[in-house]
Scaffold this active site. Structure first.
Site, PDB file in Angstrom:
ATOM      1  CE1 TYR A  51       8.812   5.608  -3.602  1.00 42.93           C
ATOM      2  CE2 TYR A  51      10.426   7.092  -4.576  1.00 42.93           C
ATOM      3  CZ  TYR A  51       9.984   6.336  -3.509  1.00 42.93           C
ATOM      4  OH  TYR A  51      10.722   6.294  -2.345  1.00 42.93           O
ATOM      5  CE  LYS A  98      -3.782  -5.422 -10.802  1.00 47.92           C
ATOM      6  NZ  LYS A  98      -4.056  -6.825 -10.467  1.00 47.92           N
ATOM      7  CG  ASP A 131      -2.326  -8.754  -8.391  1.00 48.11           C
ATOM      8  OD1 ASP A 131      -1.557  -8.924  -9.354  1.00 48.11           O
ATOM      9  OD2 ASP A 131      -3.573  -8.751  -8.529  1.00 48.11           O
ATOM     10  CG  ASP A 155       9.304   2.380  -2.499  1.00 47.30           C
ATOM     11  OD1 ASP A 155      10.452   2.425  -2.022  1.00 47.30           O
ATOM     12  OD2 ASP A 155       8.296   2.755  -1.877  1.00 47.30           O
ATOM     13  CG  ASP A 159      10.800  -1.479   1.706  1.00 40.77           C
ATOM     14  OD1 ASP A 159      11.900  -1.322   1.132  1.00 40.77           O
ATOM     15  OD2 ASP A 159      10.311  -0.615   2.455  1.00 40.77           O
TER      16      ASP A 159
END
Length: 258
Positions: A51, A98, A131, A155, A159
């Site tokens: 990011y 991950k 995930d 991020d 959301d």
């Protein structure tokens, strides 16, 4: 999107070293959602990872983005998450990575979280892959308490969590560093509705409440919170929440209640 200058927000976070992004997500009164009793706090590392936007064009057919994870930043954000959990009577911190694929970068972040977790025996610690975390959030969000994530996953997941409580129009955010803090609605700017009196001011007001509490202006924060919740309970809502109030109509109703 895909062109223009680097994000001003990203630059601000780097210049002021606002390393902790804090996004509390909980149900608001009279805002209809798929789930009740959601109360999740997303803690996101705010200065590195993909990011940060460190990229280069290799040639006309390829580009490269650099994912940087450092031990210092990872330890610092983990400490922030566990400190927050203790001070706010939270029960669990779940670190989200991950690390099964990004074994070195996310693996480092995970190991730093484990190291810090060992110092906070009163807080439960959990590890989950990003995930799987997204799937679990839409199946049973009530199982989660504090989520600790690297920048990019944070991020995206924040959301997703905003969607659980009514959308970006109600979600507040804080960017906190050692010397400075910046509070902002999660949604950022919305040039497509600029000047149309359509925006939902709830997220900005929730961010202001968060800021006032942060600087210990708790009486002022509580006045705004009560007025905001009273306005929502009165059925006054902007279009994104299924209502018909304009931004100014909503705001004027809230002012009457303060």
């Amino acid at each position: 999107i895909g062109k223009g200058f680097r994000s001003v927000n990203v630059q601000l976070r780097k210049e002021l070293d606002l390393y902790a992004n804090l996004r509390p997500c909980y149900n608001l009164p009279s805002v209809k959602t798929r789930y009740d009793n959601v109360d999740i706090v997303v803690v996101r590392e705010n200065t590195e990872d993909l990011y940060a936007g460190i990229e280069r064009q290799i040639d006309e057919n390829s580009a490269e983005s650099i994912k940087i994870i450092t031990k210092d930043a990872s330890l610092r954000i983990a400490e922030f998450a566990f400190d927050y959990a203790v001070k706010n009577n939270r029960k669990e911190v779940a670190v989200v990575t991950k690390a099964n694929i990004c074994k070195l970068s996310d693996g480092l972040y995970l190991n730093c979280a484990r190291e810090v977790a060992n110092k906070y025996s009163q807080i439960k610690f959990r590890e989950i892959l990003v995930d799987n975390c997204c799937m679990q959030l839409v199946q049973n969000p009530n199982q989660f308490d504090v989520l600790l994530l690297p920048n990019l996953y944070g991020d995206i997941v924040s959301d997703l969590c905003a969607g659980l409580i009514g959308g970006l129009g109600v979600a507040q955010g804080a960017n906190i560093g050692k010397d400075y803090a910046v509070f902002e609605p999660v949604h950022g700017s919305a040039p497509d509705i600029a000047g149309q009196d359509k925006a939902n001011p709830t997220a900005m007001l929730m961010s202001a409440i968060e800021m006032l509490n942060y600087i210990d202006e708790r009486e002022a924060a509580e006045k705004i919170r009560k007025a905001l919740f009273s306005t929502l309970e009165g059925g006054i809502k902007t279009a994104d929440l299924g209502g018909q109030a304009s931004c100014s109509e909503f705001t004027n109703e809230l002012i009457k209640r303060i």
